[in-house]
Design an enzyme around this catalytic site. Structure first.
Site, short mmCIF file in Angstrom:
data_model
loop_
_atom_site.label_atom_id
_atom_site.label_comp_id
_atom_site.label_asym_id
_atom_site.label_seq_id
_atom_site.Cartn_x
_atom_site.Cartn_y
_atom_site.Cartn_z
N CYS A 49 0.82 -1.21 0.00
CA CYS A 49 0.00 0.00 0.00
C CYS A 49 0.86 1.28 0.00
O CYS A 49 1.53 1.55 -0.98
CB CYS A 49 -0.96 -0.05 1.17
SG CYS A 49 -2.41 0.95 0.87
N ARG A 55 -13.03 4.88 -1.32
CA ARG A 55 -12.18 4.18 -0.35
C ARG A 55 -12.27 2.70 -0.71
O ARG A 55 -13.36 2.12 -0.65
CB ARG A 55 -12.68 4.45 1.09
CG ARG A 55 -11.73 3.94 2.14
CD ARG A 55 -10.78 5.03 2.70
NE ARG A 55 -9.48 4.45 3.05
CZ ARG A 55 -8.31 5.05 2.86
NH1 ARG A 55 -8.29 6.26 2.33
NH2 ARG A 55 -7.19 4.47 3.18
N HIS A 110 -2.93 -5.87 2.79
CA HIS A 110 -2.60 -5.91 4.22
C HIS A 110 -3.10 -7.24 4.76
O HIS A 110 -3.43 -8.15 4.01
CB HIS A 110 -3.35 -4.78 4.95
CG HIS A 110 -2.98 -3.40 4.51
ND1 HIS A 110 -1.75 -2.85 4.76
CD2 HIS A 110 -3.69 -2.48 3.81
CE1 HIS A 110 -1.72 -1.61 4.26
NE2 HIS A 110 -2.89 -1.36 3.69
#
Ligand code: GLN
Length: 240
Positions: free
Chosen positions: A95, A129, A191
């Site tokens: 990320c 998002r 993640h």
């Protein structure tokens, strides 16, 4: 054998649980009798050629990314990381770290953050998002993770994606690509932490690190990955 893991900006880029990747790499090496030392490379550090055998660069928010982007240039750590990757040293970036290893990251506010230019990609913050579980088809088979980013990353000509999304957003939620791979360096949005649930990828990073360091083929002794694979398969089944 001994492995030194360089944890890039581990004091700043560590807010999405990515430190679990360091733990996974450390344990999987130690379970094979390989000593491991973890060196946090923060703003005060230098990166010397051959000092670390594997690098990890985690996720972070825009504020931390601004500080880190500047330091990568001012301290020339960006240049040193690039030359280490060119000689085959493996790296995993997730990320925010991945974004800073591309050409640039344009956050919502403020100027473009110039990247290291390791991956032929660029990233622009968006008003979407992209959060949720993600499953990616890759050279390591299925990879599972959790993504949480607004930045949309686009592959430039010649860029090789880490894989293709079977569920989730990936680089930009449009072209189904996820991440980027260049030599033994990987950037991605997964993640989770990523490595505990994807032991094949963890071992690939360890193997590459040992092979570059000791200039010989290395076959890692197999581990009992029943628990890791059980979690992996549940995630693929549930989210794939
Ligand atoms: N700030 C970046 C984004 O939102 C990176 C976030 C992260 O590292 N999870 O895209």
């Amino acid at each position: 054998m001994k492995l030194i893991i360089g944890y890039l900006y581990g004091d700043l880029m560590n807010i999405y649980g990515d430190t679990g990747n360091i733990t996974a790499l450390k344990k999987r090496a130690e379970w094979r009798g390989i000593d491991v030392e973890v060196k946090i490379k923060n703003q005060k550090s230098k990166i010397k050629k051959g000092e670390c055998d594997l690098y990890f660069f985690g996720g972070g928010q825009d504020q931390a990314q601004e500080l880190v982007a500047r330091d990568l240039v001012v301290s020339s750590k960006g240049k040193s990381i690039k030359s280490e990757i060119e000689r085959g040293v493996p790296l995993l970036s997730v990320c925010g770290g991945y974004q800073l290893l591309g050409d640039y990251y344009k956050p919502h506010k403020g100027p473009k953050l110039i990247g290291v230019g390791l991956f032929p990609v660029y990233t622009e913050a968006s008003y979407d998002r992209m959060i949720g579980n993600i499953v990616v088809e890759s050279m390591f088979g299925n990879l599972v993770g959790f993504e949480n980013h607004s930045g949309k990353t686009y592959l430039k000509k010649g860029a090789i994606p880490l894989g293709m999304v079977t569920s989730g957003f990936g680089n930009n939620g449009k072209d189904r690509s996820e991440g980027c791979i260049y030599k033994n360096a990987i950037g991605c949005y997964m993640h989770g932490s990523l490595l505990p649930k994807n032991p094949k990828l963890a071992d690939w990073l360890l193997k590459k690190a040992l092979e570059v360091k000791y200039s010989k083929d290395v076959d890692l002794e197999p581990l009992d990955d029943s628990l890791e694979l059980q979690t992996h398969n549940i995630a693929v089944k549930k989210f794939g």
